[in-house]
Design an enzyme around this catalytic site. Structure first.
Site, PDB file in Angstrom:
ATOM      1  N   CYS A  13      -4.114   7.307   6.547  1.00 28.31           N
ATOM      2  CA  CYS A  13      -3.330   6.567   7.531  1.00 28.31           C
ATOM      3  C   CYS A  13      -3.988   5.198   7.688  1.00 28.31           C
ATOM      4  O   CYS A  13      -5.005   4.919   7.047  1.00 28.31           O
ATOM      5  CB  CYS A  13      -3.180   7.312   8.853  1.00 28.31           C
ATOM      6  SG  CYS A  13      -4.669   7.558   9.813  1.00 28.31           S
ATOM      7  N   CYS A  87       0.797   4.471   6.080  1.00 29.30           N
ATOM      8  CA  CYS A  87       0.012   3.373   5.505  1.00 29.30           C
ATOM      9  C   CYS A  87       0.839   2.508   4.575  1.00 29.30           C
ATOM     10  O   CYS A  87       0.341   1.549   3.993  1.00 29.30           O
ATOM     11  CB  CYS A  87      -1.252   3.874   4.822  1.00 29.30           C
ATOM     12  SG  CYS A  87      -0.975   4.841   3.337  1.00 29.30           S
ATOM     13  N   CYS A  91      -1.521   2.171  -0.121  1.00 28.70           N
ATOM     14  CA  CYS A  91      -2.160   3.266  -0.845  1.00 28.70           C
ATOM     15  C   CYS A  91      -1.900   3.099  -2.335  1.00 28.70           C
ATOM     16  O   CYS A  91      -0.745   3.017  -2.759  1.00 28.70           O
ATOM     17  CB  CYS A  91      -1.589   4.600  -0.367  1.00 28.70           C
ATOM     18  SG  CYS A  91      -2.415   6.019  -1.087  1.00 28.70           S
TER      19      CYS A  91
END
Length: 137
Positions: A13, A87, A91
């Site tokens: 996150c 996120c 990522c």
């Protein structure tokens, strides 16, 4: 030491101070060394949210010593399953990895009463993940 053949799950996150910490803690608590567990954040906070710590304490899980960690490409590369929680595109994506996105509210700035339903939904999803991975609780 975890079994090297155990699947590795990475929870991500933004701040690694709430959702991903709770998910990692539940998975560790429920699976023990049958799963390797990591968590990280794209922009880690200085500490885990106090109300997240309090909500997890109610479940008998102590997060008080946990520290948010920065997301690295190596952490993603070495994981079998990557679960993102808000996120976005930060990522890194590598072929051959299984990616899941759990759309959950951010517990930041919420009191423990508001964190509880988020915590409980994370626990429900982690238990489902264990079943998918073939790891009983």
């Amino acid at each position: 030491m975890p079994d090297r053949r155990a699947p590795c799950v990475l929870f991500v996150c933004v701040h690694n101070a709430g959702r991903s910490q709770m998910a990692a803690a539940f998975l560790t608590h429920l699976a023990g060394d049958r799963v390797q567990v990591r968590s990280a954040g794209s922009t880690p906070a200085g500490a885990v949210h106090p109300d997240v710590v309090a909500a997890m304490e109610e479940k008998g899980i102590d997060l008080s010593a946990e520290v948010p960690k920065v997301l690295t490409a190596q952490a993603v590369r070495s994981s079998d399953v990557v679960i993102t929680m808000g996120c976005g595109d930060t990522c890194p994506v590598f072929p051959g990895k299984r990616y899941l996105d759990w759309d959950l509210p951010d517990p930041a700035g919420r009191d423990v009463r508001a964190v509880r339903p988020i915590r409980d939904e994370i626990e429900r999803r982690v238990r489902g993940l264990l079943a998918e991975l073939g790891v009983g609780t």
